[in-house]
Design a protein around this motif. Sequence first.
Motif, PDB file in Angstrom:
ATOM      1  N   ARG A  72       0.429  -1.691   0.545  1.00 24.06           N
ATOM      2  CA  ARG A  72       0.102  -0.191  -0.066  1.00 24.06           C
ATOM      3  C   ARG A  72       0.957   1.362   0.269  1.00 24.06           C
ATOM      4  N   VAL A  97     -11.241   5.445   4.775  1.00 23.74           N
ATOM      5  CA  VAL A  97     -11.432   4.121   4.191  1.00 23.74           C
ATOM      6  C   VAL A  97     -10.347   3.670   5.177  1.00 23.74           C
ATOM      7  N   GLU A 107     -11.312  -3.326   3.727  1.00 18.44           N
ATOM      8  CA  GLU A 107     -11.427  -3.029   2.089  1.00 18.44           C
ATOM      9  C   GLU A 107     -12.642  -2.390   1.351  1.00 18.44           C
ATOM     10  N   GLU A 108     -13.770  -2.026   2.031  1.00 20.01           N
ATOM     11  CA  GLU A 108     -14.751  -1.713   1.449  1.00 20.01           C
ATOM     12  C   GLU A 108     -15.340  -0.116   2.316  1.00 20.01           C
ATOM     13  N   VAL A 128     -17.997   0.790  -2.024  1.00 17.75           N
ATOM     14  CA  VAL A 128     -16.758   1.036  -2.850  1.00 17.75           C
ATOM     15  C   VAL A 128     -15.446  -0.203  -2.387  1.00 17.75           C
ATOM     16  N   SER A 129     -14.995   0.009  -3.353  1.00 25.72           N
ATOM     17  CA  SER A 129     -13.330  -0.640  -3.106  1.00 25.72           C
ATOM     18  C   SER A 129     -12.770   0.412  -1.601  1.00 25.72           C
ATOM     19  N   ARG A 130     -11.377   0.217  -2.002  1.00 25.28           N
ATOM     20  CA  ARG A 130     -10.883   1.585  -1.178  1.00 25.28           C
ATOM     21  C   ARG A 130      -9.683   1.641  -2.831  1.00 25.28           C
ATOM     22  N   ASN A 131     -10.176   0.969  -3.722  1.00 28.58           N
ATOM     23  CA  ASN A 131      -9.349   1.946  -5.076  1.00 28.58           C
ATOM     24  C   ASN A 131     -10.925   2.441  -5.725  1.00 28.58           C
ATOM     25  N   SER A 152     -20.507  -4.105  -9.800  1.00 29.48           N
ATOM     26  CA  SER A 152     -19.550  -4.908  -9.229  1.00 29.48           C
ATOM     27  C   SER A 152     -18.016  -4.964  -9.911  1.00 29.48           C
ATOM     28  N   CYS A 158     -16.868  -2.317  -6.931  1.00 35.61           N
ATOM     29  CA  CYS A 158     -16.579  -3.558  -5.663  1.00 35.61           C
ATOM     30  C   CYS A 158     -17.358  -4.840  -5.669  1.00 35.61           C
ATOM     31  N   LYS A 203     -17.038  -7.703  -4.079  1.00 31.46           N
ATOM     32  CA  LYS A 203     -17.395  -8.543  -3.254  1.00 31.46           C
ATOM     33  C   LYS A 203     -18.676  -8.244  -3.319  1.00 31.46           C
ATOM     34  N   GLN A 204     -19.384  -7.576  -3.800  1.00 35.46           N
ATOM     35  CA  GLN A 204     -20.920  -7.236  -3.810  1.00 35.46           C
ATOM     36  C   GLN A 204     -21.306  -8.312  -5.379  1.00 35.46           C
TER      37      GLN A 204
END
Length: 348
Positions: free
Chosen positions: A160, A203, A209-210, A241-244, A342, A345, A347-348
Amino acid sequence: MNGSDPKELASLDWVLIFAPYRKDASYTVSLLEEHDIRGQAATGAGLAEMLAESPGAIVVTHEALNADVIATIAKFLRDQPNWSETPIIVLVDRAASSARIQAALSVAWPRSRQTFYQRPVAALALISGVQAALLTRFRQRELRDYLERERELRLELNHRVKNILASVISIFEMTRRGTATIEDLSNDFRGRLTALSNVHSTVFLAGGEEVSLGAAVNSTLAPYRSDNASGIHIDGPEVLVSRNAATTLALCLHELATNAIKYGALSQPNGHVLLKWELSSDADPLLMISWIEIGGPPVVEPSRVGYGTRYIRSALNGLFGESPKLIFAPHGLRCSIHGLVSRLCPKQ
Protein backbone atom coordinates in the motif's frame (compact mmCIF):
# COMPACT_ATOMS: atom_id res chain seq x y z
CA MET A 1 -9.18 -20.74 24.46
CA ASN A 2 -7.94 -18.82 27.48
CA GLY A 3 -9.34 -21.42 29.88
CA SER A 4 -7.09 -24.10 28.34
CA ASP A 5 -9.57 -26.96 28.86
CA PRO A 6 -7.48 -30.19 28.66
CA LYS A 7 -10.15 -31.92 26.54
CA GLU A 8 -10.22 -29.04 24.09
CA LEU A 9 -6.42 -28.99 23.90
CA ALA A 10 -6.29 -32.73 23.33
CA SER A 11 -8.71 -32.43 20.42
CA LEU A 12 -6.32 -30.10 18.59
CA ASP A 13 -3.37 -32.47 18.42
CA TRP A 14 -2.31 -36.06 18.81
CA VAL A 15 0.53 -37.80 20.61
CA LEU A 16 3.08 -40.08 18.95
CA ILE A 17 4.13 -42.93 21.23
CA PHE A 18 7.35 -44.81 20.54
CA ALA A 19 7.62 -47.68 23.00
CA PRO A 20 8.32 -50.81 20.97
CA TYR A 21 8.99 -53.16 23.89
CA ARG A 22 6.55 -55.03 26.13
CA LYS A 23 3.07 -53.46 26.33
CA ASP A 24 4.16 -49.88 27.02
CA ALA A 25 2.73 -48.51 23.78
CA SER A 26 -0.72 -50.11 24.03
CA TYR A 27 -0.99 -49.16 27.71
CA THR A 28 -0.10 -45.53 27.02
CA VAL A 29 -2.52 -45.31 24.06
CA SER A 30 -5.34 -46.69 26.24
CA LEU A 31 -4.49 -44.35 29.10
CA LEU A 32 -4.56 -41.31 26.82
CA GLU A 33 -7.85 -42.37 25.23
CA GLU A 34 -9.44 -42.57 28.68
CA HIS A 35 -8.70 -38.86 28.96
CA ASP A 36 -9.85 -38.02 25.42
CA ILE A 37 -6.33 -37.65 24.06
CA ARG A 38 -5.57 -39.29 20.73
CA GLY A 39 -2.41 -41.37 20.79
CA GLN A 40 -0.78 -43.39 17.99
CA ALA A 41 1.96 -45.95 18.48
CA ALA A 42 4.87 -46.00 16.06
CA THR A 43 7.11 -48.88 15.06
CA GLY A 44 10.79 -48.52 14.33
CA ALA A 45 10.26 -48.78 10.57
CA GLY A 46 7.39 -46.29 10.54
CA LEU A 47 8.77 -43.70 12.97
CA ALA A 48 9.95 -41.22 10.32
CA GLU A 49 6.64 -41.40 8.44
CA MET A 50 4.60 -40.73 11.59
CA LEU A 51 6.89 -37.86 12.61
CA ALA A 52 6.22 -36.33 9.20
CA GLU A 53 2.54 -36.08 10.19
CA SER A 54 3.52 -33.49 12.85
CA PRO A 55 2.39 -34.85 16.21
CA GLY A 56 1.58 -32.42 18.98
CA ALA A 57 3.90 -34.25 21.37
CA ILE A 58 6.10 -37.35 21.50
CA VAL A 59 6.24 -39.95 24.27
CA VAL A 60 9.25 -42.24 24.07
CA THR A 61 10.83 -44.85 26.35
CA HIS A 62 14.56 -44.45 26.92
CA GLU A 63 15.45 -48.08 26.12
CA ALA A 64 14.06 -47.55 22.61
CA LEU A 65 16.51 -44.72 21.96
CA ASN A 66 19.22 -46.40 19.93
CA ALA A 67 21.46 -44.36 17.60
CA ASP A 68 19.12 -44.69 14.60
CA VAL A 69 16.03 -43.58 16.53
CA ILE A 70 17.87 -40.62 18.08
CA ALA A 71 19.07 -39.59 14.61
CA THR A 72 15.58 -39.95 13.09
CA ILE A 73 14.03 -37.73 15.75
CA ALA A 74 16.95 -35.28 15.50
CA LYS A 75 16.37 -34.91 11.75
CA PHE A 76 12.66 -34.27 12.35
CA LEU A 77 13.53 -31.56 14.89
CA ARG A 78 16.05 -29.92 12.55
CA ASP A 79 13.49 -29.78 9.75
CA GLN A 80 10.68 -28.32 11.86
CA PRO A 81 9.72 -24.66 11.23
CA ASN A 82 11.30 -21.84 13.25
CA TRP A 83 8.30 -21.38 15.54
CA SER A 84 8.31 -25.04 16.60
CA GLU A 85 9.93 -26.74 19.61
CA THR A 86 8.25 -30.14 19.70
CA PRO A 87 7.50 -31.34 23.26
CA ILE A 88 9.06 -34.74 24.01
CA ILE A 89 8.30 -36.83 27.12
CA VAL A 90 10.96 -39.43 27.91
CA LEU A 91 10.09 -42.34 30.22
CA VAL A 92 13.26 -43.47 32.03
CA ASP A 93 13.63 -46.66 34.11
CA ARG A 94 14.46 -46.01 37.75
CA ALA A 95 17.68 -47.99 37.45
CA ALA A 96 18.92 -45.93 34.48
CA SER A 97 21.13 -42.86 34.78
CA SER A 98 18.64 -40.03 34.24
CA ALA A 99 21.32 -37.32 34.34
CA ARG A 100 23.37 -39.01 31.61
CA ILE A 101 20.32 -39.55 29.40
CA GLN A 102 19.14 -35.95 29.81
CA ALA A 103 22.59 -34.60 29.00
CA ALA A 104 22.88 -36.73 25.88
CA LEU A 105 19.40 -35.86 24.57
CA SER A 106 19.78 -32.14 25.23
CA VAL A 107 22.73 -32.24 22.83
CA ALA A 108 21.07 -34.51 20.26
CA TRP A 109 17.69 -32.73 20.30
CA PRO A 110 18.37 -29.01 20.88
CA ARG A 111 15.11 -27.82 19.37
CA SER A 112 12.68 -29.65 21.61
CA ARG A 113 11.04 -29.23 25.02
CA GLN A 114 11.99 -32.32 26.97
CA THR A 115 10.31 -33.67 30.10
CA PHE A 116 11.60 -36.76 31.92
CA TYR A 117 9.63 -39.17 34.12
CA GLN A 118 11.03 -42.11 36.04
CA ARG A 119 9.10 -45.34 35.78
CA PRO A 120 6.91 -46.55 37.18
CA VAL A 121 5.15 -43.22 36.71
CA ALA A 122 1.71 -42.54 38.15
CA ALA A 123 -1.01 -42.39 35.49
CA LEU A 124 -2.20 -38.97 36.67
CA ALA A 125 1.34 -37.58 36.49
CA LEU A 126 1.79 -38.84 32.93
CA ILE A 127 -1.56 -37.45 31.81
CA SER A 128 -0.74 -34.07 33.38
CA GLY A 129 2.59 -34.07 31.55
CA VAL A 130 0.97 -34.86 28.21
CA GLN A 131 -1.66 -32.17 28.72
CA ALA A 132 1.08 -29.66 29.57
CA ALA A 133 2.95 -30.69 26.42
CA LEU A 134 -0.17 -30.19 24.29
CA LEU A 135 -0.74 -26.78 25.88
CA THR A 136 2.85 -25.87 24.98
CA ARG A 137 2.21 -26.99 21.42
CA PHE A 138 -0.99 -24.98 21.29
CA ARG A 139 0.87 -21.83 22.40
CA GLN A 140 3.52 -22.47 19.76
CA ARG A 141 0.85 -22.67 17.07
CA GLU A 142 -0.65 -19.43 18.36
CA LEU A 143 2.77 -17.83 17.96
CA ARG A 144 3.03 -19.28 14.45
CA ASP A 145 -0.35 -17.77 13.51
CA TYR A 146 0.63 -14.42 15.03
CA LEU A 147 3.91 -14.34 13.10
CA GLU A 148 2.09 -15.23 9.88
CA ARG A 149 -0.42 -12.42 10.42
CA GLU A 150 2.45 -10.02 11.12
CA ARG A 151 4.19 -11.09 7.91
CA GLU A 152 1.01 -10.62 5.88
CA LEU A 153 0.44 -7.20 7.44
CA ARG A 154 3.99 -6.11 6.62
CA LEU A 155 3.60 -7.26 3.02
CA GLU A 156 0.24 -5.48 2.75
CA LEU A 157 1.67 -2.31 4.30
CA ASN A 158 4.63 -2.38 1.91
CA HIS A 159 2.27 -2.85 -1.04
CA ARG A 160 0.00 0.00 0.00
CA VAL A 161 2.84 2.40 0.75
CA LYS A 162 4.30 1.72 -2.71
CA ASN A 163 0.89 2.36 -4.29
CA ILE A 164 0.44 5.61 -2.34
CA LEU A 165 3.92 6.83 -3.28
CA ALA A 166 3.26 5.94 -6.91
CA SER A 167 0.01 7.93 -6.75
CA VAL A 168 1.79 10.93 -5.19
CA ILE A 169 4.51 10.88 -7.85
CA SER A 170 1.91 10.63 -10.62
CA ILE A 171 -0.14 13.49 -9.14
CA PHE A 172 2.97 15.65 -8.81
CA GLU A 173 4.10 15.04 -12.39
CA MET A 174 0.67 15.76 -13.86
CA THR A 175 0.25 18.83 -11.66
CA ARG A 176 3.69 20.12 -12.67
CA ARG A 177 2.85 19.81 -16.36
CA GLY A 178 -0.43 21.67 -15.91
CA THR A 179 0.79 24.71 -13.94
CA ALA A 180 2.74 27.77 -14.96
CA THR A 181 3.97 29.10 -11.60
CA ILE A 182 5.42 27.67 -8.39
CA GLU A 183 2.46 29.07 -6.45
CA ASP A 184 -0.04 27.27 -8.68
CA LEU A 185 1.97 24.08 -8.44
CA SER A 186 2.05 24.32 -4.65
CA ASN A 187 -1.66 25.05 -4.26
CA ASP A 188 -2.87 22.44 -6.74
CA PHE A 189 -0.54 19.74 -5.45
CA ARG A 190 -1.50 20.44 -1.84
CA GLY A 191 -5.20 20.25 -2.68
CA ARG A 192 -4.85 16.93 -4.48
CA LEU A 193 -2.80 15.43 -1.66
CA THR A 194 -5.42 16.59 0.83
CA ALA A 195 -8.14 14.84 -1.16
CA LEU A 196 -6.03 11.68 -1.26
CA SER A 197 -5.38 11.90 2.49
CA ASN A 198 -9.05 12.44 3.34
CA VAL A 199 -10.29 9.42 1.47
CA HIS A 200 -7.54 7.22 2.92
CA SER A 201 -8.64 8.32 6.40
CA THR A 202 -12.23 7.44 5.57
CA VAL A 203 -11.26 3.98 4.32
CA PHE A 204 -9.12 3.41 7.42
CA LEU A 205 -11.97 4.34 9.74
CA ALA A 206 -14.27 1.99 7.82
CA GLY A 207 -12.03 -0.82 9.02
CA GLY A 208 -11.87 -2.87 5.84
CA GLU A 209 -11.33 -2.95 2.10
CA GLU A 210 -14.76 -1.40 1.42
CA VAL A 211 -16.12 2.03 2.26
CA SER A 212 -19.46 3.78 1.89
CA LEU A 213 -19.58 5.94 -1.22
CA GLY A 214 -21.40 8.60 0.79
CA ALA A 215 -18.63 8.67 3.42
CA ALA A 216 -15.93 8.95 0.76
CA VAL A 217 -17.82 11.76 -1.00
CA ASN A 218 -18.44 13.71 2.21
CA SER A 219 -14.83 13.47 3.39
CA THR A 220 -13.57 14.60 -0.02
CA LEU A 221 -15.92 17.56 -0.38
CA ALA A 222 -15.90 18.63 3.29
CA PRO A 223 -13.26 21.37 2.65
CA TYR A 224 -15.65 22.96 0.11
CA ARG A 225 -18.70 22.93 2.38
CA SER A 226 -19.30 25.15 5.43
CA ASP A 227 -21.44 24.34 8.46
CA ASN A 228 -23.94 27.15 7.78
CA ALA A 229 -24.35 26.90 4.06
CA SER A 230 -23.09 24.76 1.26
CA GLY A 231 -22.94 25.19 -2.45
CA ILE A 232 -22.66 21.44 -2.96
CA HIS A 233 -25.77 19.31 -2.46
CA ILE A 234 -25.24 15.57 -2.16
CA ASP A 235 -27.88 12.91 -2.65
CA GLY A 236 -27.59 9.17 -3.16
CA PRO A 237 -28.36 5.75 -1.65
CA GLU A 238 -26.03 3.64 0.44
CA VAL A 239 -23.53 1.74 -1.70
CA LEU A 240 -20.16 0.21 -0.88
CA VAL A 241 -17.12 0.67 -3.09
CA SER A 242 -13.60 -0.67 -2.86
CA ARG A 243 -10.63 1.23 -1.48
CA ASN A 244 -9.23 1.85 -4.98
CA ALA A 245 -12.60 2.97 -6.36
CA ALA A 246 -13.11 5.39 -3.46
CA THR A 247 -9.65 6.89 -4.02
CA THR A 248 -10.25 7.36 -7.74
CA LEU A 249 -13.68 8.94 -7.24
CA ALA A 250 -12.32 11.22 -4.51
CA LEU A 251 -9.59 12.59 -6.75
CA CYS A 252 -12.07 13.12 -9.60
CA LEU A 253 -14.50 14.97 -7.30
CA HIS A 254 -11.64 17.11 -6.05
CA GLU A 255 -10.84 18.13 -9.62
CA LEU A 256 -14.48 18.98 -10.32
CA ALA A 257 -14.84 20.97 -7.08
CA THR A 258 -11.59 22.87 -7.69
CA ASN A 259 -12.71 23.76 -11.21
CA ALA A 260 -16.13 24.86 -9.93
CA ILE A 261 -14.49 27.19 -7.38
CA LYS A 262 -12.12 28.72 -9.92
CA TYR A 263 -14.34 29.00 -12.99
CA GLY A 264 -17.73 27.40 -12.41
CA ALA A 265 -20.84 27.54 -10.24
CA LEU A 266 -19.00 27.81 -6.90
CA SER A 267 -17.26 30.98 -8.09
CA GLN A 268 -20.60 32.83 -7.80
CA PRO A 269 -22.48 33.62 -4.54
CA ASN A 270 -25.71 32.02 -5.79
CA GLY A 271 -24.15 29.17 -7.68
CA HIS A 272 -24.41 25.60 -6.50
CA VAL A 273 -23.62 22.02 -7.46
CA LEU A 274 -25.83 18.94 -7.31
CA LEU A 275 -23.94 15.69 -6.89
CA LYS A 276 -26.22 12.68 -7.03
CA TRP A 277 -25.98 8.97 -7.67
CA GLU A 278 -28.60 6.30 -8.32
CA LEU A 279 -28.72 2.52 -8.48
CA SER A 280 -30.69 0.55 -11.03
CA SER A 281 -32.86 -2.35 -9.89
CA ASP A 282 -31.04 -4.95 -11.97
CA ALA A 283 -29.58 -8.12 -10.47
CA ASP A 284 -26.16 -6.65 -11.23
CA PRO A 285 -27.07 -2.99 -10.65
CA LEU A 286 -25.72 0.00 -12.49
CA LEU A 287 -24.39 2.98 -10.57
CA MET A 288 -25.10 6.35 -12.20
CA ILE A 289 -23.25 9.43 -10.89
CA SER A 290 -23.97 13.01 -11.99
CA TRP A 291 -22.23 16.31 -11.21
CA ILE A 292 -24.45 19.24 -12.23
CA GLU A 293 -23.42 22.90 -11.85
CA ILE A 294 -26.10 25.60 -11.70
CA GLY A 295 -25.97 29.38 -11.34
CA GLY A 296 -22.40 29.99 -12.35
CA PRO A 297 -20.97 32.18 -15.10
CA PRO A 298 -21.64 31.20 -18.73
CA VAL A 299 -19.55 28.15 -19.60
CA VAL A 300 -17.25 28.11 -22.58
CA GLU A 301 -15.53 24.89 -23.56
CA PRO A 302 -11.80 25.39 -22.99
CA SER A 303 -9.53 25.47 -26.01
CA ARG A 304 -6.91 23.42 -24.19
CA VAL A 305 -7.59 20.23 -22.24
CA GLY A 306 -6.11 20.63 -18.75
CA TYR A 307 -4.80 18.09 -16.27
CA GLY A 308 -8.09 17.86 -14.38
CA THR A 309 -10.13 17.00 -17.45
CA ARG A 310 -7.56 14.48 -18.68
CA TYR A 311 -7.39 12.82 -15.27
CA ILE A 312 -11.19 12.62 -14.89
CA ARG A 313 -11.62 11.05 -18.31
CA SER A 314 -8.78 8.58 -17.89
CA ALA A 315 -9.52 7.61 -14.27
CA LEU A 316 -13.27 7.16 -14.68
CA ASN A 317 -12.80 5.23 -17.90
CA GLY A 318 -10.48 2.83 -16.09
CA LEU A 319 -12.87 2.51 -13.15
CA PHE A 320 -16.22 2.18 -14.96
CA GLY A 321 -15.06 0.71 -18.24
CA GLU A 322 -16.31 3.67 -20.30
CA SER A 323 -15.58 7.36 -20.59
CA PRO A 324 -17.60 9.95 -18.65
CA LYS A 325 -19.77 12.51 -20.41
CA LEU A 326 -18.38 16.01 -19.89
CA ILE A 327 -20.82 18.61 -21.21
CA PHE A 328 -19.72 22.26 -21.23
CA ALA A 329 -23.28 23.60 -21.41
CA PRO A 330 -23.61 27.42 -21.31
CA HIS A 331 -25.72 27.28 -18.12
CA GLY A 332 -23.28 24.97 -16.28
CA LEU A 333 -20.81 22.12 -16.52
CA ARG A 334 -22.19 18.59 -16.32
CA CYS A 335 -20.28 15.37 -15.75
CA SER A 336 -21.97 11.98 -15.71
CA ILE A 337 -20.79 8.40 -15.64
CA HIS A 338 -22.39 5.01 -15.17
CA GLY A 339 -21.20 1.44 -14.82
CA LEU A 340 -21.74 -1.82 -12.99
CA VAL A 341 -21.45 -1.65 -9.22
CA SER A 342 -19.56 -4.96 -9.37
CA ARG A 343 -16.69 -3.14 -11.10
CA LEU A 344 -16.39 -0.74 -8.16
CA CYS A 345 -16.76 -3.38 -5.48
CA PRO A 346 -16.17 -6.90 -6.83
CA LYS A 347 -17.29 -8.59 -3.57
CA GLN A 348 -20.86 -7.30 -3.89
